[in-house]
Scaffold this motif. Structure first.
Motif: not given
Lengths: 343, 343
Positions: A261-262, B101-105, B107-112, B321-322
């Motif tokens: 994610a990072e 967003m898909d799964c990885r995206q 996760n990136a949004w939530f975590y970072y 997402a963009k």
């Protein structure tokens, strides 16, 4: 009562040392070890302490981190097993194989397929136990002083690339160069080498390659989803109390999902900055990709002939990858193509 | 000394009840709560016990799980916030947005990115704290008694679909039907409804829709990566000792990454079985996809006009997402297209 410390005085204090295969400057990949150490400490009320050392502090980077765990210099490390490819080709399978699995597919293989079982059978020969602990996603294909207009441009190309990927590039006519991280930039600047690959925009930007080699190729077909592992000396692992094992395991899952994610968070902005500085984004041609896939299969056949472990595990790996790709070609791929069709 | 229990007698015993939004028969999505409970128990030497109840055991599924946490019936739940879309549209953003967003995206949004912060600001209005705790990946688009040859075929289509996705389908002329899980099969069999969507091959197969509606469409553009959350009553969370909070947090990361891997492991074989039984795999036409994306944007504008929270958070979400899509279109997409080009 709820404010009292959960871990009492009777729990043993255990201090481990972890050597990372990476320098602190590569903060995302190095940071995976810090994520683990911090969480393990919290989970055990400070009793299980893992001190993290960057590459070069205790032992060098590259294969030295894994060697240090085997030698008992440290209890554990955080690195890529493919650095030990020269010792036995099977080490490559734990990290990445050209045209192999991406991040999600590799997680599925390790956690629910045969990946963890097969790789730990192999790693146990070296006294190691493994835990997936990070991923870079599909890497970029590196920095090239000149454009690659055809397969002919690869003949004689002095390319900084290591391990099994180097063997594949050699089949295409390149001359793989193994150069430590710090020496890549000056070599590329002087033209001692023609090209170099590293990770992706966020890490690559720091090393400054864009200043001396403007052609930034993709995808890094030799690393569709690089897995970073925690490796623990089996004899130290077996001594841990159950709760400390659970803490390490849980923290490794966390490091795995948060590193991906990072990277996904940091890479887009880095790529934008690189493009603003005049970098030319170029996709490997289908001709090159197809030739590279064929060359990879030749390398796999050669390594399989030399190593029964490589044969056994790589066959399971690619059988799994094939099934995964069939599934990913449906909902995931069609959604992805609609939202961000490959450029 | 190393064999003694790490958690001593002085640690408080805490018993929580968790209600899942899902029945046990949906073992992968339901299993995320079991993963968390097991790990938390191990990490605390059995002192922090979370008893998991399937939907219907204590409270029904759907929005009732979240309501039960708000009401104090249980301390926590594992569910999708979008079941509470009818209460406030912002609940949808925590789970999935059409063309989002898909799964990885995610996760990136939530975590970072701003995801965790913005959503917890919103959830705090309901006394809730949230932890991403699972993902289904891009879902399939559901089961249709008749082929959809054009947008006209959607006019009057009685489609079992809920929430914000239902609003988008309604703009395309469909008539969304909200039917509990157990009633879908007979309704589809009798033709009371024309189509129904669920999750993906592994879960869909169990419900048997393929026996009565052979056209299996993809992608599920309204759920490119459904996030499942753990929700905890803030007032219970605040009472936990630090080590128990750490245990819950770490276990939620584990549930998040392992649920995705488990779905990725199980879906391919299920899809193969479905295809063997005569299912027709069909991709939504570009005409339908483009009309649906346009309709989604209209729905977002309408919901934003009604809810300042939806406006604020969905704008951050789609801005993120963009940027993610621009990055994913490079290395990830080109590698994926080479290995498993969308069918």
């Amino acid at each position: 009562a709820l404010a009292m410390p959960a871990i009492a005085q009777t729990a043993p204090t255990i201090k481990w040392r972890l050597t990372s295969g990476f320098p602190k400057s590569l903060d995302t990949i190095y940071g995976g070890a810090e994520v683990l150490a911090k969480r393990v400490k919290e989970l055990t009320g400070g009793k299980f302490q893992i001190q993290v050392f960057a590459a070069g502090e205790l032992v060098p980077g590259g294969p030295a981190a894994l060697d240090a765990v085997q030698a008992g210099t440290v209890e554990c490390c955080h690195t890529c097993s493919y650095y030990s490819f020269g010792k036995e080709p099977t080490f490559a399978i734990g990290s990445a194989l050209p045209f192999g699995m991406d991040c999600r597919q590799a997680n599925a293989w390790f956690y629910y397929g045969n990946g963890q079982k097969l790789m730990d059978e192999f790693f146990s020969n070296y006294g190691l136990q493994s835990f997936p602990g990070g991923n870079t996603g599909t890497q970029m294909g590196g920095w090239y002083r000149k454009e690659l207009t055809s397969l002919d441009d690869i003949k004689g190309l002095k390319f900084r690339v290591a391990g099994i990927a180097g063997k594949v590039w050699a089949k295409l006519g390149a001359v793989p160069q193994q150069i430590p991280g710090g020496d890549i930039y000056p070599s590329l600047e002087k033209g001692t080498i023609d090209a170099a690959e590293w990770v992706g925009p966020y890490d690559d930007e720091k090393l400054g390659f864009y200043k001396v080699a403007k052609n930034y190729y993709y995808p890094g077909w030799w690393e569709p989803g690089l897995v970073i592992h925690f490796f623990v000396a089996k004899k130290e692992w077996d001594k841990l109390p159950a709760e400390y094992k659970a803490a390490f395991e849980a923290a490794a899952f966390e490091a795995n999902v948060t590193m991906m994610a990072e990277y996904d968070h940091k890479n887009p902005a880095a790529l934008s900055r690189l493009l603003s500085s005049g970098v030319k984004l170029r996709r490997f041609s289908n001709e090159i990709m197809q030739a590279a896939q064929k060359a990879s299969q030749e390398v796999y056949a050669e390594e399989s002939a030399k190593s029964p472990a490589f044969k056994k595990i790589s066959e399971d790996y690619f059988k799994y990858a094939k099934v995964q790709n069939a599934w990913f070609s449906i909902a995931e791929a069609s959604m992805a193509q609609f939202l961000h069709g490959a450029k």
